[in-house]
Design an enzyme around this catalytic site. Structure first.
Site, PDB file in Angstrom:
ATOM      1  N   HIS A 191     -26.802 -17.375 -12.532  1.00 17.29           N
ATOM      2  CA  HIS A 191     -26.309 -18.250 -11.042  1.00 17.29           C
ATOM      3  C   HIS A 191     -25.591 -19.485 -11.715  1.00 17.29           C
ATOM      4  O   HIS A 191     -25.006 -19.633 -10.965  1.00 17.29           O
ATOM      5  CB  HIS A 191     -28.042 -18.637 -10.658  1.00 17.29           C
ATOM      6  N   ARG A 332     -13.090   4.078  -2.642  1.00 22.67           N
ATOM      7  CA  ARG A 332     -12.704   5.335  -3.060  1.00 22.67           C
ATOM      8  C   ARG A 332     -13.822   5.797  -3.968  1.00 22.67           C
ATOM      9  O   ARG A 332     -14.454   5.278  -4.864  1.00 22.67           O
ATOM     10  CB  ARG A 332     -11.467   5.008  -4.167  1.00 22.67           C
ATOM     11  N   GLU A 430      -1.420  10.865  -4.372  1.00 25.88           N
ATOM     12  CA  GLU A 430      -0.991  10.263  -5.698  1.00 25.88           C
ATOM     13  C   GLU A 430      -0.486  11.590  -6.643  1.00 25.88           C
ATOM     14  O   GLU A 430      -0.159  11.402  -7.818  1.00 25.88           O
ATOM     15  CB  GLU A 430      -2.115   9.566  -6.412  1.00 25.88           C
ATOM     16  N   ASN A 453       0.543   4.292  -8.922  1.00 23.96           N
ATOM     17  CA  ASN A 453       0.496   4.350 -10.429  1.00 23.96           C
ATOM     18  C   ASN A 453       0.331   5.898 -10.741  1.00 23.96           C
ATOM     19  O   ASN A 453       1.080   6.196 -11.770  1.00 23.96           O
ATOM     20  CB  ASN A 453      -0.925   3.759 -10.884  1.00 23.96           C
ATOM     21  N   ASP A 454      -0.254   6.796 -10.148  1.00 27.22           N
ATOM     22  CA  ASP A 454      -0.522   8.129 -10.569  1.00 27.22           C
ATOM     23  C   ASP A 454       0.662   8.849  -9.845  1.00 27.22           C
ATOM     24  O   ASP A 454       1.144   9.704 -10.705  1.00 27.22           O
ATOM     25  CB  ASP A 454      -1.803   8.837  -9.960  1.00 27.22           C
ATOM     26  N   ARG A 464       0.981   7.643 -18.073  1.00 23.63           N
ATOM     27  CA  ARG A 464       1.004   6.166 -17.785  1.00 23.63           C
ATOM     28  C   ARG A 464       0.354   5.356 -18.714  1.00 23.63           C
ATOM     29  O   ARG A 464       0.726   4.231 -19.011  1.00 23.63           O
ATOM     30  CB  ARG A 464       0.519   5.750 -16.443  1.00 23.63           C
ATOM     31  N   CYS A 501      -1.969   1.248  -2.261  1.00 20.86           N
ATOM     32  CA  CYS A 501      -2.903   0.720  -3.080  1.00 20.86           C
ATOM     33  C   CYS A 501      -2.648   0.708  -4.480  1.00 20.86           C
ATOM     34  O   CYS A 501      -3.245  -0.069  -5.395  1.00 20.86           O
ATOM     35  CB  CYS A 501      -4.307   1.063  -2.767  1.00 20.86           C
TER      36      CYS A 501
HETATM   37  C1  PEP Z   1      -3.136   4.832  -8.450  1.00 20.62           C
HETATM   38  O1  PEP Z   1      -2.961   5.849  -9.026  1.00 20.62           O
HETATM   39  O2  PEP Z   1      -2.043   4.317  -8.001  1.00 20.62           O
HETATM   40  C2  PEP Z   1      -4.288   3.976  -7.977  1.00 20.62           C
HETATM   41  C3  PEP Z   1      -4.501   3.025  -7.247  1.00 20.62           C
HETATM   42  O3  PEP Z   1      -5.501   4.549  -8.532  1.00 20.62           O
HETATM   43  P1  PEP Z   1      -5.811   4.159 -10.215  1.00 20.62           P
HETATM   44  O4  PEP Z   1      -4.715   3.259 -10.852  1.00 20.62           O
HETATM   45  O5  PEP Z   1      -7.054   3.765 -10.314  1.00 20.62           O
HETATM   46  O6  PEP Z   1      -5.726   5.567 -10.751  1.00 20.62           O
HETATM   47 MG    MG Z   2      -4.878   7.068  -9.232  1.00 17.98          MG
END
Ligand code: PEP
Ligand code: MG
Length: 540
Positions: A191, A332, A430, A453-454, A464, A501
Site C-alpha cells: 500500500h 486482447r 497484424e 509491430n507484427d 522483430r 495499437c
Molecule cells: C503489435 O503487434 O503491433 C501489437 C500491438 O502487439 P504485440 O506488440 O503485443 O505483439
Molecule cells: Mg502483435
C-alpha cells in the site's frame, strides 16, 4: 559516485539531499502488573484513541489520494476491532499479569508472523499493517506523540530513506518535504507503493542502501529503479536535462488534461492507452487517456506459475473496467507463443516460433483455455465498457470460430443466470493476409486495431526480435503504410472504426499522416498520450 539498483514503485526523477526517516522505536519492556482489569482498561482507552487517530488519517487520505487508496486506514481501524487480536491482548494481560504495552507488542508480532507465513500475497501484506497498528497503540500507551519522522524545523524537501514505511507513516509525511521515497525493504504492490504512486512521488523499494546515507546528495531515478549516491557533476547535468524534459511534459499534461483530442477541422480521434495489467491503469488515468486500446492480457498468464483461473482473470478485468468508469477497455485475448513463452503451456520447440503456434492459433486449438478467458471477459463486461479483441488473425474462419465460441460462452452464462454487458468484438490486423481480406473481415467485426509491430515483421519478413535487422525493420516502409491505408478504407466502407495499437501509433512524426489517412483511434503507451494529443490538436 555509487549506483544502487532497487525496484521502481513509481517513476520520475529527483535530485536532492537524503533524510533518513527516523522513527522513535519504542523499546517495550515487560513489567509485572497487579491489577489486570485496570491494565485492560488502559489498553481499551489507548485503542479508542488509536481508532480516532486512524479515522482522522482516513479523512486526510481521502482528500489526498481518494477513497479507494484511503481504504487501508479503514482496514486498520477494523483490525483494532478484531476479536482474535483483542482476546490475545486480554488473555496475556490477565494470565501473565504483564503491562499492556508488552501484551500489544507480543500480539502484534505473533499476528505479523502468522500473516507473513501465508501463501496469499494480500494476507502477507497485512503483516506490516498489524505491526503498524500495534506500534500506534504502544505509542499512545507510552505517551509518545504521533510525528511525521521528519524534524519540523527543516525547510527543505528531501529524499526520504527508510528501512520500510508503513502506510500510516507515508500518508502522515508532509508532502511538500518529500522529493522521493526510497526503502530498503517493501514490495511494489504494498500500500505504501500504491500511496506513493497516487501521491505522484517517485519511489523505490527493495533498495540495498547502507545505513550511512543521511545528508548525502543523491539522484533517484524512479524510471529505471536506481539511486545514485554522491553523483558526479556530469551525472547531475545529464539528469537535470532529463528533469527539464520531464517538467515540460508535466506542463504539457496540465495544459492538455481534460481537453478533447480533436483536429483543427473538428474530427475527434479516440486517444487510448496500452496496458499490461491492473497496475498500469493509474498511469492511464494520470495521462488522461480516453480509454484503454490494448490490454495485453497475456501478462496475467506470464506472471503466473499456472493457468490463471476464470475468477482471477475476472477480478483483473473487472478492476480495470471499474477503474476506467465506463470508458472503453479493449482487452486482447491471450497472445502467447513466439517471443512470449510460458512453461506451463508446454509448447513444443519450433523452428520458426514467430510463424508458429501462437495467439489465436493456440486459443482455437485449445478451446478450454480460450473459453475460460472469454467467460471471465464477458462476466467482467457487466461492470464496465469492455471490448474483446483477437490477435494474429489471418483467415476468415478464425474470426468466425472465435465468434462462435464467444456465442457459446454467452449462452452458457445466460443459462447460469450470470450477467454480461454489451461487448464490442474486434480483431487485430497484424498479418498481411488480414490486410488483404480486410473488406470481408470488416463485415464480421465491430472494429479493427492495427498491430504495426507484427504487421511490419510479417510484411517485411523481418524477425522483430533480431537486433541485427534493426536497420531493415522500418515501420515507415511504404508497404506498411499502404497496408494501413487499405485497412482504414476497408473498415470505413463497412461502417466500422479502425485504429492503431502498435508502437507506430505513438510516433508523432506520423500522427498527421494517420489523421489524413482517416484513422479513428490511436492507442499508445500512457506517457505518450499527451504528446500525441498535442500533435493532433495542431493537425488540420
Ligand atoms: C503489435 O503487434 O503491433 C501489437 C500491438 O502487439 P504485440 O506488440 O503485443 O505483439
Ligand atoms: Mg502483435
Amino acid at each position: 559516485m555509487i549506483t544502487i539498483n532497487g525496484k521502481a514503485a513509481f517513476g520520475g526523477i529527483v535530485i536532492g539531499k537524503i533524510k533518513e526517516f527516523s522513527k522513535e522505536k519504542n523499546v517495550v519492556r515487560r513489567t509485572k502488573i497487579t491489577d489486570a482489569k485496570a491494565e485492560y482498561t488502559r489498553f481499551e482507552n489507548a485503542r479508542e484513541t488509536a481508532i480516532e487517530q486512524l479515522a482522522g488519517l482516513y479523512e486526510k487520505a481521502v482528500k489526498e489520494v481518494g477513497e479507494t487508496n484511503a481504504a487501508i486506514f479503514e482496514v486498520h481501524q477494523m483490525m483494532l476491532e478484531d476479536d482474535d487480536y483483542l482476546d490475545s491482548v486480554k488473555n496475556m494481560i490477565e494470565t501473565q499479569m504483564v503491562n499492556a504495552e508488552f501484551a500489544v507488542a507480543t500480539t502484534g508480532d505473533n499476528f505479523a508472523s502468522i500473516f507473513s507465513e501465508m501463501d496469499d500475497e494480500y494476507m502477507k501484506e497485512r503483516a506490516a499493517d498489524v505491526k503498524d497498528i500495534s506500534e500506534r497503540v504502544i505509542r499512545i500507551l507510552s505517551g509518545v506523540e504521533d510525528s511525521d519522522g521528519l524534524s519540523s524545523d527543516e525547510e527543505d524537501a528531501f529524499i526520504v530513506v527508510a528501512d520500510d514505511l508503513a502506510p500510516s507513516e507515508t500518508i502522515q509525511l508532509d508532502r511538500s518535504k518529500v522529493l522521493a521515497f526510497v526503502t530498503r525493504k517493501g514490495s511494489t504492490n504494498s500500500h505504501t507503493a500504491i500511496l506513493a504512486r497516487t501521491m505522484n512521488i517517485p519511489a523505490l523499494v527493495c533498495t540495498p542502501l547502507d545505513k550511512d546515507v543521511d545528508g548525502r546528495i543523491a539522484v533517484v531515478d524512479g524510471n529505471s529503479g536506481k539511486i545514485i549516491l554522491d553523483p558526479e557533476e556530469e551525472t547531475i547535468v545529464s539528469y537535470e536535462k532529463l528533469l527539464k524534459e520531464e517538467r515540460e511534459r508535466k506542463e504539457l499534461l496540465l495544459r492538455l488534461k481534460g481537453q478533447k483530442t480533436v483536429t483543427k477541422s473538428g474530427k475527434e480521434i479516440k486517444l487510448y492507452a496500452n496496458i499490461g495489467g491492473v497496475k498500469d491503469v493509474a498511469a492511464v488515468l494520470q495521462n488522461d487517456a480516453a480509454g484503454i486500446g490494448l490490454f495485453r492480457s497475456e501478462f496475467l498468464y506470464l506472471q503466473s506459475d499456472t493457468y490463471p483461473t476464470e475468477n482471477e482473470q475476472f477480478n483483473a478485468y473487472k478492476t480495470v473496467a471499474e477503474m476506467m468508469a465506463g470508458k472503453k477497455v479493449i482487452i486482447r485475448t491471450l497472445d502467447i507463443g513466439a517471443d512470449k513463452q510460458i512453461d506451463y503451456f508446454n509448447l513444443d520447440k519450433e523452428e520458426n516460433p514467430a510463424l508458429g503456434y501462437r495467439a489465436v492459433r493456440i486459443c482455437l486449438d485449445r478451446p478450454e483455455i480460450f473459453k475460460t478467458q472469454l467467460r471471465a471477459l464477458y462476466r467482467a463486461s457487466a461492470y464496465g465498457n469492455i471490448a474483446i479483441m483477437i490477435p494474429m488473425i489471418a483467415s476468415l474462419w478464425e474470426v468466425r470460430k472465435a465468434k462462435e465460441l464467444a456465442e457459446t460462452v454467452k449462452e452458457e452464462l445466460k443459462a447460469e443466470g450470470i450477467a454480461y454487458g454489451e461487448v464490442e468484438f474486434g480483431i487485430m490486423i497484424e498479418t498481411p493476409a488480414a490486410v488483404m481480406l480486410a473488406d470481408e473481415l470488416a463485415k464480421e467485426v465491430d472494429f479493427f486495431s492495427i498491430g504495426t509491430n507484427d504487421l511490419t515483421q510479417y510484411t517485411l519478413a523481418i524477425d522483430r526480435q533480431n537486433e541485427k535487422l534493426d536497420v531493415f525493420y522500418d515501420a515507415h516502409h511504404p508497404a506498411v503504410l499502404r497496408m494501413i491505408q487499405m485497412v482504414i478504407d476497408s473498415a470505413h466502407r463497412a461502417g466500422i472504426w479502425a485504429g492503431i495499437c502498435g508502437e507506430l501509433g505513438a510516433d508523432t512524426t506520423m500522427t498527421e499522416t494517420f489523421v489524413q489517412m482517416g484513422i479513428d483511434e490511436l492507442s499508445v503507451s500512457p506517457a505518450m498520450v499527451l504528446p500525441v494529443r498535442n500533435k493532433i490538436l495542431g493537425v488540420e
